[in-house]
Design a protein around this motif. Structure first.
Motif, short mmCIF file in Angstrom:
data_model
loop_
_atom_site.label_atom_id
_atom_site.label_comp_id
_atom_site.label_asym_id
_atom_site.label_seq_id
_atom_site.Cartn_x
_atom_site.Cartn_y
_atom_site.Cartn_z
N ILE A 141 0.83 -1.34 -0.15
CA ILE A 141 0.07 0.02 0.12
C ILE A 141 0.81 1.16 0.07
O ILE A 141 1.78 1.38 0.86
N ASP A 142 0.67 2.09 -0.87
CA ASP A 142 1.31 3.41 -0.98
C ASP A 142 0.63 4.19 -0.22
O ASP A 142 -0.35 4.95 -0.70
N THR A 143 1.16 4.82 0.89
CA THR A 143 0.26 5.66 1.78
C THR A 143 0.60 7.02 1.32
O THR A 143 -0.36 8.10 1.96
N GLY A 144 1.26 7.41 0.38
CA GLY A 144 1.61 8.64 0.00
C GLY A 144 2.74 9.40 0.69
O GLY A 144 2.79 10.75 0.32
N LEU A 145 3.44 8.68 1.44
CA LEU A 145 4.50 9.23 2.09
C LEU A 145 5.31 7.94 2.16
O LEU A 145 5.62 7.34 3.57
N GLU A 146 6.26 7.71 1.20
CA GLU A 146 7.09 6.34 1.18
C GLU A 146 8.47 6.62 0.86
O GLU A 146 8.70 7.48 0.02
N TYR A 147 9.36 5.95 1.21
CA TYR A 147 10.75 6.07 0.72
C TYR A 147 10.97 5.57 -0.53
O TYR A 147 10.35 4.72 -1.07
N SER A 148 11.98 6.14 -1.36
CA SER A 148 12.02 5.79 -2.67
C SER A 148 12.83 4.52 -2.51
O SER A 148 12.89 3.52 -3.55
N ALA A 149 13.84 4.35 -1.23
CA ALA A 149 14.58 3.07 -1.14
C ALA A 149 13.53 1.90 -1.06
O ALA A 149 13.90 0.78 -1.42
N LYS A 183 11.39 17.45 3.94
CA LYS A 183 10.52 18.42 3.65
C LYS A 183 9.14 18.21 3.93
O LYS A 183 8.20 18.98 4.41
N ALA A 184 8.62 17.35 3.15
CA ALA A 184 6.99 16.71 3.31
C ALA A 184 6.78 16.66 4.33
O ALA A 184 5.63 16.80 4.85
N ALA A 185 7.80 15.61 5.19
CA ALA A 185 7.16 15.10 6.70
C ALA A 185 7.07 16.32 7.67
O ALA A 185 6.20 16.57 8.34
N VAL A 186 7.95 17.27 7.39
CA VAL A 186 8.05 18.51 8.37
C VAL A 186 6.57 19.21 8.09
O VAL A 186 5.94 19.83 8.94
N ASN A 187 6.38 19.22 6.61
CA ASN A 187 5.13 20.33 6.49
C ASN A 187 4.17 19.56 6.84
O ASN A 187 2.90 20.07 7.43
N ILE A 188 3.96 18.06 6.91
CA ILE A 188 2.81 17.41 7.35
C ILE A 188 2.44 17.28 8.82
O ILE A 188 1.63 17.49 9.23
N PHE A 189 3.90 17.07 9.46
CA PHE A 189 3.66 16.59 10.82
C PHE A 189 4.46 17.67 11.77
O PHE A 189 4.61 17.40 12.86
N GLY A 190 4.66 18.97 11.18
CA GLY A 190 5.26 19.82 11.90
C GLY A 190 4.63 20.08 13.26
O GLY A 190 5.81 20.06 14.30
N LYS A 191 3.46 20.50 13.59
CA LYS A 191 3.04 20.72 14.60
C LYS A 191 2.89 19.68 15.56
O LYS A 191 3.18 19.67 17.06
N SER A 192 2.94 18.23 15.11
CA SER A 192 3.15 16.95 16.11
C SER A 192 4.54 17.07 16.60
O SER A 192 4.81 16.80 17.83
N TYR A 193 5.73 17.26 15.72
CA TYR A 193 7.13 17.21 16.11
C TYR A 193 7.19 18.24 17.12
O TYR A 193 8.06 18.00 18.14
N GLU A 194 6.61 19.36 17.09
CA GLU A 194 6.93 20.54 18.02
C GLU A 194 6.41 20.17 19.20
O GLU A 194 6.75 20.50 20.55
N TYR A 195 4.93 19.81 19.50
CA TYR A 195 4.32 19.27 20.63
C TYR A 195 5.08 18.20 21.21
O TYR A 195 5.11 18.14 22.60
N THR A 196 5.55 17.24 20.59
CA THR A 196 6.25 16.25 21.21
C THR A 196 7.36 16.60 21.65
O THR A 196 7.71 16.02 23.05
N ALA A 197 8.24 17.43 21.26
CA ALA A 197 9.47 17.91 21.75
C ALA A 197 9.04 18.62 22.99
O ALA A 197 9.94 18.64 24.03
N LYS A 198 8.09 19.34 23.06
CA LYS A 198 7.72 20.20 24.27
C LYS A 198 7.40 19.34 25.21
O LYS A 198 7.65 19.44 26.44
N TYR A 199 6.69 18.31 24.77
CA TYR A 199 6.21 17.26 26.09
C TYR A 199 7.52 16.46 26.65
O TYR A 199 7.48 16.41 27.74
N ARG A 200 8.31 16.17 25.77
CA ARG A 200 9.68 15.25 26.15
C ARG A 200 10.36 16.44 27.33
O ARG A 200 11.07 16.10 28.15
#
Length: 379
Positions: free
Chosen positions: A65-73, A305-322
């Motif tokens: 299944i191609d989730t729309g966010l997959e490694y070329s590798a 870049k795509a991952a940061v654009n999509i999940f950026g708010k979660s990364y920031e919130y997770t870092a704040k939680y940790r």
């Protein structure tokens, strides 16, 4: 089944793999239209190798299944697997790709279960209140399950209110305190897994009229997904499609043994990038997300870049939680140290009244994390 397979297992003194081969052959013999999910990850590689070895009639159909966010590798690795085993791996489109799911429902945060409960609470406009369960159930009567998670209690007419530990908010240390101090101003959701993985997998099972669904879940992975199962085989009479997990009992050591015994080759995500896991690129559920992001940025910068654009708010919130957890643990250690010193002098912390400045600091959230992923300009 080739007797050499079993001999290889006995020669290497690994009877977990020996038993897995025997079970796989026996279960496949009872199936007419089996399908096998391929992810391109290390567990999936072993599942494919096992199943292909015992599939004497070549009746198993494989899909990815191609989730729309997959490694070329990963995509390259699928081509390699097709050539190595002489098979076709059907490429499926998701019902909704990950970017669409995040845009429509919200970002994932911390884990699937935590995201689901927070999504439910947000849906009912929950104010992240520290109130008893009985009070909250009166205010939000249609949100019982999520409220029980939030309060760490379960209510039933028969037993009343009872404390719970498994899968309550307390399983994530200081999470409740953190959320109350840092209420999310963005939607949180676990829907990307549902629409980009679960629904398309169910769709192909139905389209191919499969009677057996083969997946790569291992019990030792932990978490909700593995805890939902007790054995490697699940019979499902209502849907007409059973589920088989060939490597369910494999430990990490069994995986290494299998790789060495049968020469399993993994994708460049492991052999060159150095990732511990594959799957959705930059998934915020990963415990090693900062490490993964650094690897992704180096090896597949456009995906980063795509991952940061999509999940950026979660990364920031997770870092704040940790960072919050780190501060709370330090505060807790200081209090224990002070209590020990006071006890030597015959004085308790209660007698001293504590440090008001310190208590105030504990209630405040940390706004940054020195280990948080650096988000470059234009990401």
């Amino acid at each position: 089944m080739n007797e050499e397979l079993l001999k290889t297992c006995t020669d290497n003194n690994n009877y977990t793999i020996y038993t897995a081969f025997c079970k796989a052959q026996r279960i496949l013999m009872r199936s007419y239209t089996p399908v096998c999910s391929i992810s391109g990850g290390s567990d999936s590689d072993i599942v494919l190798d096992m199943i292909h070895k015992v599939d004497e009639d070549g009746k198993v159909k494989y899909f990815w299944i191609d989730t729309g966010l997959e490694y070329s590798a990963t995509k390259e690795h699928l081509d390699f697997l097709e050539q190595k085993y002489g098979i076709e791996i059907i490429r499926l489109k998701p019902d909704k790709p990950i970017p669409t799911c995040v845009r429509e429902y919200g970002v994932p945060f911390l884990s699937k279960y935590v995201s689901e409960q927070m999504m439910r609470l947000q849906k009912h406009n929950f104010q992240w209140e520290d109130e008893p369960l009985e009070v909250l159930l009166q205010k939000y009567p249609q949100c019982k399950t999520a409220l029980q998670w939030w309060c760490g209690e379960r209510y039933s007419d028969k037993d009343g209110y009872q404390k719970i530990s498994r899968f309550s908010i307390e399983r994530n240390r200081y999470l409740k305190q953190f959320i109350m101090a840092n209420q999310p101003d963005f939607p949180i959701s676990n829907k990307c897994c549902e629409f980009s993985k679960k629904k398309p997998a169910k769709r192909i099972v139905k389209e191919l009229e499969a009677d057996l669904d083969i997946t790569g879940i291992r019990q030792s992975e932990g978490g909700i997904r593995s805890a939902a199962f007790k054995t490697c085989f699940s019979e499902c009479k209502s849907k007409g499609c059973n589920t088989f997990r060939p490597v369910f009992w494999y430990t990490d050591g069994d995986k290494r043994d299998y790789e060495e015994m049968f020469g399993v080759t993994h994708s460049r995500c492991y052999t060159e990038y150095g990732l511990r896991r594959t799957g959705c690129v930059g998934c915020p559920f990963s415990k090693h997300i900062n490490e993964e992001l650094a690897i992704i940025e180096q090896n597949e910068p456009m995906l980063y870049k795509a991952a940061v654009n999509i999940f950026g708010k979660s990364y920031e919130y997770t870092a704040k939680y940790r960072a919050f957890v780190k501060e709370m643990k330090a505060k807790e250690n200081e209090e224990k140290k002070r209590d020990r010193l006071l006890s030597l002098n015959g004085t308790s912390a209660c007698d001293t009244g504590g440090d008001s400045d310190t208590r105030s600091a504990v209630r405040s959230a940390v706004s940054s994390d020195e280990n948080a992923p650096e988000i470059g300009k234009g990401a």
